[in-house]
Write a protein that holds these residues in place. Structure first.
Motif, PDB file in Angstrom:
ATOM      1  N   SER A   8       0.990  -1.254  -0.037  1.00  0.00           N
ATOM      2  CA  SER A   8      -0.624  -0.129   0.374  1.00  0.00           C
ATOM      3  C   SER A   8       1.118   1.356  -0.092  1.00  0.00           C
ATOM      4  O   SER A   8       0.914   2.723  -0.716  1.00  0.00           O
ATOM      5  CB  SER A   8      -1.030  -0.419   1.166  1.00  0.00           C
ATOM      6  N   ASP A   9       1.671   0.731   0.461  1.00  0.00           N
ATOM      7  CA  ASP A   9       2.787   2.446   0.102  1.00  0.00           C
ATOM      8  C   ASP A   9       3.897   2.227  -0.689  1.00  0.00           C
ATOM      9  O   ASP A   9       4.607   3.231  -0.850  1.00  0.00           O
ATOM     10  CB  ASP A   9       3.708   2.719   2.124  1.00  0.00           C
ATOM     11  N   TRP A  10       3.236   1.882  -1.819  1.00  0.00           N
ATOM     12  CA  TRP A  10       4.543   2.398  -3.188  1.00  0.00           C
ATOM     13  C   TRP A  10       4.301   3.508  -3.718  1.00  0.00           C
ATOM     14  O   TRP A  10       3.480   3.311  -3.542  1.00  0.00           O
ATOM     15  CB  TRP A  10       3.669   0.644  -4.013  1.00  0.00           C
ATOM     16  N   PRO A  11       5.721   3.316  -3.909  1.00  0.00           N
ATOM     17  CA  PRO A  11       7.195   3.283  -3.226  1.00  0.00           C
ATOM     18  C   PRO A  11       7.069   4.329  -2.545  1.00  0.00           C
ATOM     19  O   PRO A  11       8.933   4.006  -2.663  1.00  0.00           O
ATOM     20  CB  PRO A  11       7.417   3.859  -4.968  1.00  0.00           C
ATOM     21  N   HIS A  12       7.130   4.618  -1.820  1.00  0.00           N
ATOM     22  CA  HIS A  12       7.524   5.364  -0.428  1.00  0.00           C
ATOM     23  C   HIS A  12       8.026   3.664   0.409  1.00  0.00           C
ATOM     24  O   HIS A  12       7.422   3.901   2.124  1.00  0.00           O
ATOM     25  CB  HIS A  12       6.574   6.434   0.006  1.00  0.00           C
ATOM     26  N   PHE A  13       9.078   3.908   0.096  1.00  0.00           N
ATOM     27  CA  PHE A  13       9.640   2.472   1.131  1.00  0.00           C
ATOM     28  C   PHE A  13      10.055   2.557   2.445  1.00  0.00           C
ATOM     29  O   PHE A  13      10.874   3.924   3.079  1.00  0.00           O
ATOM     30  CB  PHE A  13      10.779   1.625   0.384  1.00  0.00           C
ATOM     31  N   TRP A  15      12.707   0.913   6.121  1.00  0.00           N
ATOM     32  CA  TRP A  15      12.111  -0.123   6.748  1.00  0.00           C
ATOM     33  C   TRP A  15      13.253   0.152   7.879  1.00  0.00           C
ATOM     34  O   TRP A  15      13.903   1.179   8.174  1.00  0.00           O
ATOM     35  CB  TRP A  15      13.392  -0.983   6.201  1.00  0.00           C
ATOM     36  N   HIS A  16      13.360  -1.266   8.869  1.00  0.00           N
ATOM     37  CA  HIS A  16      14.096  -0.108  10.383  1.00  0.00           C
ATOM     38  C   HIS A  16      15.417  -1.051  10.126  1.00  0.00           C
ATOM     39  O   HIS A  16      15.751  -2.202   9.841  1.00  0.00           O
ATOM     40  CB  HIS A  16      13.838  -1.009  10.999  1.00  0.00           C
ATOM     41  N   LYS A  17      16.488   0.249  10.220  1.00  0.00           N
ATOM     42  CA  LYS A  17      18.008   0.116   9.545  1.00  0.00           C
ATOM     43  C   LYS A  17      19.406  -1.029  10.773  1.00  0.00           C
ATOM     44  O   LYS A  17      19.138  -1.849  10.000  1.00  0.00           O
ATOM     45  CB  LYS A  17      18.534   1.473  10.130  1.00  0.00           C
ATOM     46  N   ASP A  18      17.985  -0.899  12.257  1.00  0.00           N
ATOM     47  CA  ASP A  18      18.832  -2.047  12.864  1.00  0.00           C
ATOM     48  C   ASP A  18      18.479  -3.181  12.631  1.00  0.00           C
ATOM     49  O   ASP A  18      19.222  -4.434  12.771  1.00  0.00           O
ATOM     50  CB  ASP A  18      18.265  -1.815  14.453  1.00  0.00           C
TER      51      ASP A  18
END
Length: 57
Positions: A8-13, A15-18
């Protein structure tokens, strides 16, 4: 699991860096070992290794 373009949030990715840091560090370490090892093999040995890897996949 859906494809990234189906999110649903394509193309605004997001992620959790950790969550990726340990995996990235492991990948970089192991790829360094692989590249260092390849430098000590001659062409025939490298070709045999490539064939062996392809046969496993």
């Amino acid at each position: 699991m859906s494809w990234n373009w189906q999110q649903s949030d394509w193309p605004h990715f997001r992620w959790h860096k950790d969550a990726f840091e340990a995996l990235e560090a492991k990948f970089l370490h192991q790829s360094g070992i692989l590249l260092g090892t390849l430098k000590h093999l001659d062409q025939e040995q490298q070709q045999g290794l490539k064939i062996g890897v392809v046969a496993l996949t």
